[in-house]
Write a protein that holds these residues in place. Structure first.
Motif, PDB file in Angstrom:
ATOM      1  N   GLU A  86      -4.464 -19.057  -6.595  1.00 56.06           N
ATOM      2  CA  GLU A  86      -3.243 -18.529  -5.994  1.00 56.06           C
ATOM      3  C   GLU A  86      -3.144 -17.045  -6.309  1.00 56.06           C
ATOM      4  N   LEU A  89      -1.556 -13.851  -7.460  1.00 55.42           N
ATOM      5  CA  LEU A  89      -0.436 -13.532  -8.349  1.00 55.42           C
ATOM      6  C   LEU A  89       0.005 -12.072  -8.219  1.00 55.42           C
ATOM      7  N   TYR A  92      -5.501 -13.382  -9.618  1.00 52.12           N
ATOM      8  CA  TYR A  92      -5.304 -14.759  -9.164  1.00 52.12           C
ATOM      9  C   TYR A  92      -5.204 -15.655 -10.388  1.00 52.12           C
ATOM     10  N   ASN A  93      -4.718 -16.874 -10.170  1.00 54.04           N
ATOM     11  CA  ASN A  93      -4.745 -17.841 -11.266  1.00 54.04           C
ATOM     12  C   ASN A  93      -5.929 -18.776 -11.055  1.00 54.04           C
ATOM     13  N   GLU A 132       6.960 -16.643 -12.049  1.00 55.68           N
ATOM     14  CA  GLU A 132       8.263 -16.269 -11.486  1.00 55.68           C
ATOM     15  C   GLU A 132       9.344 -16.233 -12.565  1.00 55.68           C
ATOM     16  N   PHE A 162       4.176  -8.491  -8.853  1.00 54.24           N
ATOM     17  CA  PHE A 162       4.222  -9.820  -8.255  1.00 54.24           C
ATOM     18  C   PHE A 162       5.484  -9.942  -7.415  1.00 54.24           C
ATOM     19  N   LYS A 196       1.828 -20.060 -10.702  1.00 52.48           N
ATOM     20  CA  LYS A 196       2.664 -19.121  -9.952  1.00 52.48           C
ATOM     21  C   LYS A 196       4.155 -19.323 -10.238  1.00 52.48           C
TER      22      LYS A 196
END
Length: 148
Positions: free
Chosen positions: A49, A51, A44-45, A110, A73, A106
């Motif tokens: 969130e 990940l 998670y971050n 990406e 991811f 997040k």
């Protein structure tokens, strides 16, 4: 999933002093952890969130140090997702939630340099390694810098 749930040997569930008379621990933050137990651990971050999860752990065979965690991811049900080599030093163990924390948003992840399961990068390439460490804002270990 978390490392506590994946602990098939009971490494992190034992309480009390070890047989060698070591310090007591409650299993929440062991100093040494099994690599197989960590594979599949959620990441998670800091905004909580999701990940992804750790798919593989990459060892430097010259030094014996962990170099990267391969993070999966995206995709659906674990299929078709992008893979990322995250420098081990960029991850922090969250002992309360028994997962890793990666300090990256997040949407930035990406856009991170990644790869698919059939097209892995040359992780021993010093130019590639420098770019990955720079992306995640961590320094390369001194032992890596000596071999570059």
């Amino acid at each position: 999933m978390n490392y506590f749930e994946r602990d098939k040997f009971g490494i992190y569930k034992n309480k009390g002093a070890n047989q060698a008379g070591g310090v007591e621990h409650d299993g929440a933050c062991p100093d040494l952890m099994g690599a197989e137990t960590l594979i599949g651990t959620d990441v998670y971050n800091q905004s909580k969130e999701d990940l992804g999860e750790i798919k593989e752990i990459m060892l430097d065979m010259r030094t014996g140090a962990v170099s990267y965690a391969v993070l999966s991811f995206g995709g659906f049900m674990g299929m078709g997702g992008k893979l990322f080599a995250v420098p081990w030093s960029a991850l922090t163990l969250d002992v309360d939630d028994k997962r890793f924390v990666l300090n990256v948003e997040k949407d930035r992840l990406e856009d991170a340099p990644g790869f698919d399961k059939n097209n892995w990068p040359d992780m021993a390439n010093p130019v590639w390694a420098s770019s990955i460490h720079a992306f995640y804002g961590v320094s390369k270990p001194v032992s890596d810098q000596l071999h570059s």
